[in-house]
Design a protein around this motif. Structure first.
Motif, PDB file in Angstrom:
ATOM      1  N   HIS A  42       2.261  22.185   6.796  1.00 15.51           N
ATOM      2  CA  HIS A  42       2.580  22.403   5.387  1.00 15.51           C
ATOM      3  C   HIS A  42       2.833  21.098   4.632  1.00 15.51           C
ATOM      4  N   ALA A  43       2.541  19.989   5.261  1.00 17.67           N
ATOM      5  CA  ALA A  43       2.735  18.689   4.617  1.00 17.67           C
ATOM      6  C   ALA A  43       1.403  18.195   4.040  1.00 17.67           C
ATOM      7  N   ASP A  44       1.488  17.175   3.195  1.00 16.33           N
ATOM      8  CA  ASP A  44       0.266  16.570   2.674  1.00 16.33           C
ATOM      9  C   ASP A  44      -0.573  16.038   3.830  1.00 16.33           C
ATOM     10  N   PRO A  45      -1.884  16.082   3.692  1.00 17.06           N
ATOM     11  CA  PRO A  45      -2.729  15.554   4.765  1.00 17.06           C
ATOM     12  C   PRO A  45      -2.574  14.035   4.909  1.00 17.06           C
ATOM     13  N   ALA A  46      -2.671  13.546   6.124  1.00 24.01           N
ATOM     14  CA  ALA A  46      -2.651  12.111   6.398  1.00 24.01           C
ATOM     15  C   ALA A  46      -4.105  11.671   6.541  1.00 24.01           C
ATOM     16  N   LEU A  47      -4.644  11.091   5.492  1.00 26.52           N
ATOM     17  CA  LEU A  47      -6.075  10.808   5.422  1.00 26.52           C
ATOM     18  C   LEU A  47      -6.424   9.331   5.522  1.00 26.52           C
ATOM     19  N   PHE A  48      -5.424   8.471   5.404  1.00 28.47           N
ATOM     20  CA  PHE A  48      -5.631   7.024   5.472  1.00 28.47           C
ATOM     21  C   PHE A  48      -4.700   6.465   6.542  1.00 28.47           C
ATOM     22  N   GLU A  49      -5.092   5.335   7.119  1.00 28.43           N
ATOM     23  CA  GLU A  49      -4.277   4.770   8.185  1.00 28.43           C
ATOM     24  C   GLU A  49      -4.343   3.252   8.152  1.00 28.43           C
ATOM     25  N   THR A  50      -3.174   2.639   8.326  1.00 28.82           N
ATOM     26  CA  THR A  50      -3.086   1.193   8.516  1.00 28.82           C
ATOM     27  C   THR A  50      -2.798   0.939   9.986  1.00 28.82           C
ATOM     28  N   MET A  51      -3.608   0.062  10.573  1.00 29.50           N
ATOM     29  CA  MET A  51      -3.405  -0.326  11.963  1.00 29.50           C
ATOM     30  C   MET A  51      -3.345  -1.842  12.041  1.00 29.50           C
ATOM     31  N   VAL A  52      -2.593  -2.326  13.011  1.00 28.66           N
ATOM     32  CA  VAL A  52      -2.514  -3.758  13.273  1.00 28.66           C
ATOM     33  C   VAL A  52      -3.132  -3.996  14.639  1.00 28.66           C
ATOM     34  N   PHE A  53      -4.075  -4.934  14.682  1.00 32.51           N
ATOM     35  CA  PHE A  53      -4.745  -5.306  15.926  1.00 32.51           C
ATOM     36  C   PHE A  53      -4.243  -6.680  16.324  1.00 32.51           C
TER      37      PHE A  53
ATOM     38  N   GLY B  36     -10.726  10.549   6.818  1.00 27.11           N
ATOM     39  CA  GLY B  36     -11.569  11.689   6.493  1.00 27.11           C
ATOM     40  C   GLY B  36     -11.219  12.974   7.221  1.00 27.11           C
ATOM     41  N   ILE B  37     -10.303  12.893   8.148  1.00 23.80           N
ATOM     42  CA  ILE B  37      -9.818  14.065   8.880  1.00 23.80           C
ATOM     43  C   ILE B  37      -8.297  14.033   8.801  1.00 23.80           C
ATOM     44  N   ASP B  38      -7.693  15.158   8.516  1.00 24.06           N
ATOM     45  CA  ASP B  38      -6.241  15.231   8.398  1.00 24.06           C
ATOM     46  C   ASP B  38      -5.597  14.956   9.753  1.00 24.06           C
ATOM     47  N   HIS B  39      -4.818  13.882   9.838  1.00 20.14           N
ATOM     48  CA  HIS B  39      -4.116  13.521  11.064  1.00 20.14           C
ATOM     49  C   HIS B  39      -2.633  13.877  11.011  1.00 20.14           C
ATOM     50  N   ASN B  40      -2.244  14.700  10.053  1.00 20.70           N
ATOM     51  CA  ASN B  40      -0.852  15.112   9.956  1.00 20.70           C
ATOM     52  C   ASN B  40      -0.622  16.299  10.891  1.00 20.70           C
ATOM     53  N   ALA B  41       0.386  16.192  11.734  1.00 19.89           N
ATOM     54  CA  ALA B  41       0.692  17.243  12.707  1.00 19.89           C
ATOM     55  C   ALA B  41       1.474  18.409  12.085  1.00 19.89           C
ATOM     56  N   PHE B  42       1.952  18.219  10.863  1.00 23.35           N
ATOM     57  CA  PHE B  42       2.766  19.241  10.212  1.00 23.35           C
ATOM     58  C   PHE B  42       1.899  20.037   9.238  1.00 23.35           C
TER      59      PHE B  42
END
Length: 116
Positions: free
Chosen positions: A53-64, A45-51
């Motif tokens: 002009h790039a598409d927003p990074a809105l989804f994330e896969t994590m391994v626990f 729900g929050i753009d985690h892309n550091a760039f």
């Protein structure tokens, strides 16, 4: 930038809308347990892309694993997140099968030596 889901589509929203939506929404895309490893893919729900002009990074896969979390991959749209989750699960299963095959082959060789 803040986003909320409208179905599976991310739409921009205000900070206040995001907080209200995020507090009650189900933002999980997928969750898979493989033995004691959890693969979790969620909508951030929050753009985690550091760039900028790039598409927003809105989804994330994590391994626990072993009570540690490992950020793995981020995605722009729901479908990429689903595909990325499935790919991560498949990679873990493939590695498990590969390791078992190597272990099985090693055991065959040991067993042959023990029989001699």
């Amino acid at each position: 930038m803040y986003y909320k889901l409208d179905g599976h589509r991310a739409v921009r929203c205000s900070n206040a809308e995001w907080f209200e939506w995020f507090a009650i929404a189900d933002h999980r895309v997928a969750e898979t347990w493989i033995d004691d490893i959890q693969v979790s893919t969620v909508f951030l729900g929050i753009d985690h892309n550091a760039f900028p002009h790039a598409d927003p990074a809105l989804f994330e896969t994590m391994v626990f694993s072993d009570d540690e979390l490992h950020p793995v991959r981020r995605y722009f749209i729901w479908e990429e997140a689903e595909a990325g989750h499935a790919e991560m699960v498949a990679m873990i299963h493939t590695e498990m099968k590969s390791a078992a095959a190597r272990a099985a082959l090693a055991w065959e060789r040991v067993y042959e030596r023990l029989k001699a």
